[in-house]
Design a protein around this motif. Sequence first.
Motif, short mmCIF file in Angstrom:
data_model
loop_
_atom_site.label_atom_id
_atom_site.label_comp_id
_atom_site.label_asym_id
_atom_site.label_seq_id
_atom_site.Cartn_x
_atom_site.Cartn_y
_atom_site.Cartn_z
N GLN A 115 0.81 -1.21 0.00
CA GLN A 115 0.00 0.00 0.00
C GLN A 115 0.85 1.27 0.00
O GLN A 115 0.32 2.36 0.04
N ALA A 116 2.17 1.13 -0.05
CA ALA A 116 3.07 2.28 0.07
C ALA A 116 3.66 2.67 -1.28
O ALA A 116 3.89 1.82 -2.14
N LEU A 117 3.91 3.96 -1.44
CA LEU A 117 4.60 4.48 -2.61
C LEU A 117 6.09 4.40 -2.34
O LEU A 117 6.57 4.86 -1.31
N VAL A 118 6.86 3.82 -3.29
CA VAL A 118 8.27 3.58 -3.08
C VAL A 118 9.07 4.11 -4.27
O VAL A 118 8.69 3.90 -5.42
N LEU A 119 10.14 4.81 -3.98
CA LEU A 119 11.10 5.20 -5.01
C LEU A 119 12.41 4.50 -4.69
O LEU A 119 13.09 4.84 -3.73
N ASP A 120 12.75 3.51 -5.49
CA ASP A 120 13.97 2.76 -5.25
C ASP A 120 14.68 2.50 -6.57
O ASP A 120 14.50 3.24 -7.54
N ALA A 121 15.48 1.46 -6.63
CA ALA A 121 16.27 1.16 -7.82
C ALA A 121 15.40 0.89 -9.05
O ALA A 121 15.82 1.17 -10.17
N ARG A 122 14.21 0.37 -8.84
CA ARG A 122 13.33 0.10 -9.98
C ARG A 122 12.97 1.39 -10.72
O ARG A 122 12.90 1.41 -11.95
N ALA A 123 12.76 2.45 -9.97
CA ALA A 123 12.43 3.74 -10.60
C ALA A 123 13.60 4.24 -11.44
O ALA A 123 13.41 4.78 -12.53
N ALA A 124 14.83 4.05 -10.95
CA ALA A 124 16.00 4.45 -11.72
C ALA A 124 16.10 3.64 -13.01
O ALA A 124 16.45 4.17 -14.07
N GLY A 125 15.79 2.35 -12.94
CA GLY A 125 15.81 1.52 -14.13
C GLY A 125 14.77 1.93 -15.15
O GLY A 125 15.04 1.97 -16.36
N VAL A 126 13.57 2.27 -14.70
CA VAL A 126 12.53 2.74 -15.62
C VAL A 126 12.95 4.07 -16.23
O VAL A 126 12.73 4.32 -17.42
N VAL A 185 17.63 -0.91 -24.67
CA VAL A 185 16.80 -0.24 -23.65
C VAL A 185 16.64 -1.16 -22.43
O VAL A 185 16.82 -0.72 -21.29
N VAL A 186 16.34 -2.42 -22.66
CA VAL A 186 16.19 -3.37 -21.57
C VAL A 186 17.52 -3.55 -20.83
O VAL A 186 17.56 -3.56 -19.59
N ALA A 187 18.61 -3.67 -21.58
CA ALA A 187 19.92 -3.83 -20.95
C ALA A 187 20.29 -2.61 -20.11
O ALA A 187 20.82 -2.76 -18.99
N ALA A 188 19.99 -1.43 -20.59
CA ALA A 188 20.28 -0.21 -19.82
C ALA A 188 19.47 -0.19 -18.53
O ALA A 188 20.00 0.15 -17.46
N ALA A 189 18.21 -0.58 -18.60
CA ALA A 189 17.37 -0.62 -17.40
C ALA A 189 17.92 -1.62 -16.38
O ALA A 189 17.98 -1.33 -15.19
N VAL A 190 18.35 -2.77 -16.87
CA VAL A 190 18.90 -3.80 -15.97
C VAL A 190 20.19 -3.33 -15.33
O VAL A 190 20.38 -3.46 -14.11
N VAL A 191 21.08 -2.76 -16.12
CA VAL A 191 22.37 -2.31 -15.60
C VAL A 191 22.18 -1.19 -14.58
O VAL A 191 22.81 -1.19 -13.52
N VAL A 192 21.33 -0.23 -14.89
CA VAL A 192 21.11 0.88 -13.95
C VAL A 192 20.46 0.40 -12.67
O VAL A 192 20.86 0.78 -11.56
N THR A 193 19.47 -0.47 -12.78
CA THR A 193 18.82 -1.01 -11.59
C THR A 193 19.82 -1.77 -10.73
O THR A 193 19.88 -1.58 -9.50
#
Length: 102
Positions: free
Chosen positions: A59-70, A86-94
């Motif tokens: 139920q909580a809003l979260v800003l974590d590594a997933r947001a950086a990947g997106v 694009v997918v590889a960049a998201a994976v590497v950044v996350t």
Amino acid sequence: MSVWVAIGVTAVGCYAVKLLGLLVPAGALERPLVRRLAALLPVALLAALTAQQTFADGQALVLDARAAGVGAAAVGLVLRAPFLLVVAAAVVVTAGVRALGG
């Protein structure tokens, strides 16, 4: 409720939705509004699913590594990079943000 009962109800529901889709007259599907909605609905559903999976934890809003990947994926898409890049960049950044403790 038993798991098998839930699976059975879901299977019957899916069959009923499929049957209702087949019973819709062809003329109703040819309307411009229906065609436009049919083209845009999958994009909207995918965007909503991505947002929910990225920014929610229960139920909580979260800003974590997933947001950086997106965010990295969004930059790749704006730059018109190939999809795999694009997918590889998201994976590497996350992974990088998680490795740094984020």
